[in-house]
Motif scaffolding. Structure first.
Motif, mmCIF file in Angstrom:
data_model
loop_
_atom_site.group_PDB
_atom_site.id
_atom_site.type_symbol
_atom_site.label_atom_id
_atom_site.label_comp_id
_atom_site.label_asym_id
_atom_site.label_seq_id
_atom_site.Cartn_x
_atom_site.Cartn_y
_atom_site.Cartn_z
ATOM 1 N N ARG A 128 -4.440 -47.452 -1.898
ATOM 2 C CA ARG A 128 -3.425 -46.699 -2.652
ATOM 3 C C ARG A 128 -4.068 -45.762 -3.669
ATOM 4 O O ARG A 128 -3.623 -44.628 -3.855
ATOM 5 C CB ARG A 128 -2.446 -47.644 -3.341
ATOM 6 N N GLN A 129 -5.136 -46.233 -4.318
ATOM 7 C CA GLN A 129 -5.831 -45.382 -5.293
ATOM 8 C C GLN A 129 -6.457 -44.175 -4.603
ATOM 9 O O GLN A 129 -6.415 -43.062 -5.121
ATOM 10 C CB GLN A 129 -6.901 -46.185 -6.039
ATOM 11 N N PHE A 132 -3.784 -41.674 -3.922
ATOM 12 C CA PHE A 132 -3.422 -41.005 -5.168
ATOM 13 C C PHE A 132 -4.503 -39.994 -5.561
ATOM 14 O O PHE A 132 -4.197 -38.844 -5.895
ATOM 15 C CB PHE A 132 -3.218 -42.044 -6.280
ATOM 16 N N ASP A 133 -5.762 -40.419 -5.526
ATOM 17 C CA ASP A 133 -6.872 -39.541 -5.915
ATOM 18 C C ASP A 133 -6.936 -38.290 -5.062
ATOM 19 O O ASP A 133 -7.305 -37.219 -5.532
ATOM 20 C CB ASP A 133 -8.216 -40.284 -5.817
ATOM 21 N N GLU A 134 -6.604 -38.435 -3.787
ATOM 22 C CA GLU A 134 -6.653 -37.307 -2.848
ATOM 23 C C GLU A 134 -5.354 -36.495 -2.841
ATOM 24 O O GLU A 134 -5.251 -35.495 -2.130
ATOM 25 C CB GLU A 134 -6.949 -37.812 -1.426
ATOM 26 N N GLY A 135 -4.348 -36.956 -3.607
ATOM 27 C CA GLY A 135 -3.063 -36.242 -3.655
ATOM 28 C C GLY A 135 -2.289 -36.337 -2.360
ATOM 29 O O GLY A 135 -1.602 -35.388 -1.973
ATOM 30 N N LEU A 136 -2.388 -37.477 -1.680
ATOM 31 C CA LEU A 136 -1.774 -37.628 -0.362
ATOM 32 C C LEU A 136 -0.501 -38.467 -0.427
ATOM 33 O O LEU A 136 -0.441 -39.463 -1.145
ATOM 34 C CB LEU A 136 -2.767 -38.295 0.595
ATOM 35 N N GLU A 137 0.491 -38.077 0.355
ATOM 36 C CA GLU A 137 1.754 -38.803 0.466
ATOM 37 C C GLU A 137 1.498 -40.100 1.243
ATOM 38 O O GLU A 137 1.092 -40.067 2.405
ATOM 39 C CB GLU A 137 2.784 -37.942 1.198
ATOM 40 N N ASN A 143 -2.193 -39.693 6.608
ATOM 41 C CA ASN A 143 -2.800 -40.003 5.317
ATOM 42 C C ASN A 143 -3.235 -41.467 5.250
ATOM 43 O O ASN A 143 -4.259 -41.789 4.644
ATOM 44 C CB ASN A 143 -1.824 -39.683 4.183
#
Length: 160
Positions: A128-129, A132-137, A143
């Protein structure tokens, strides 16, 4: 050493139904494939209630199940394919291959069987991190597969 293979499936789930709507998987060279899945008629509840799923989009843009099954046979023969272990992936794969009267060409295993240095909760937090770090849905299957590839790379299972 061949790269581990990963798979993630988006799905529709209501009180009356559960079926796959999109699928992504990684290839031997690390590339990803993603398809929208045209649903089997028998998967659609009589009342047509699919929550927020756009049935017309799936029917117009989706790959027929027989084509998907053939592609998976070509891409993942005799493989162990790793998933995040959080979704009903085995049930969804069974639905696809039962609909076309074929056997799945691969076995599904949770990522914890590949990355044994961490427990499920820690791996899920890290996945999950990474999303989030990659800006992915996080709800898009491609993703999910990408995040699993990043996890495997962090663990030294993939070369940069």
């Amino acid at each position: 050493m061949p790269l581990p293979r990963f798979l993630d499936i988006e799905y529709c789930q209501t009180d009356d139904t559960l079926f796959p709507t999109a699928m992504s998987w990684s290839l031997e060279d690390g590339r990803l494939k993603t398809v929208v899945i045209a649903p089997e008629d028998s998967w659609i509840p009589e009342d047509g209630d699919l929550g927020d799923i756009d049935l017309l989009y799936l029917e117009e843009q989706g790959v027929p199940l027989i084509e998907l099954a053939r592609e998976l046979h070509q891409d993942l023969p005799d493989q162990t394919v790793f998933t995040d272990g959080m979704d009903p992936d085995e049930i969804l794969v069974d639905l696809i291959f039962t609909a076309v009267s074929m056997e799945a060409p691969f076995e599904i295993a949770p990522i914890t069987e590949l990355i044994t240095t961490s427990d499920t909760d820690r791996l899920e937090d890290r996945r999950r991190q990474l999303l989030f770090d990659e800006g992915l849905e996080p709800t898009q299957s491609e993703n999910g597969v990408y995040a699993l590839l990043l996890l495997a790379r962090e663990e030294g299972l993939l070369e940069d």
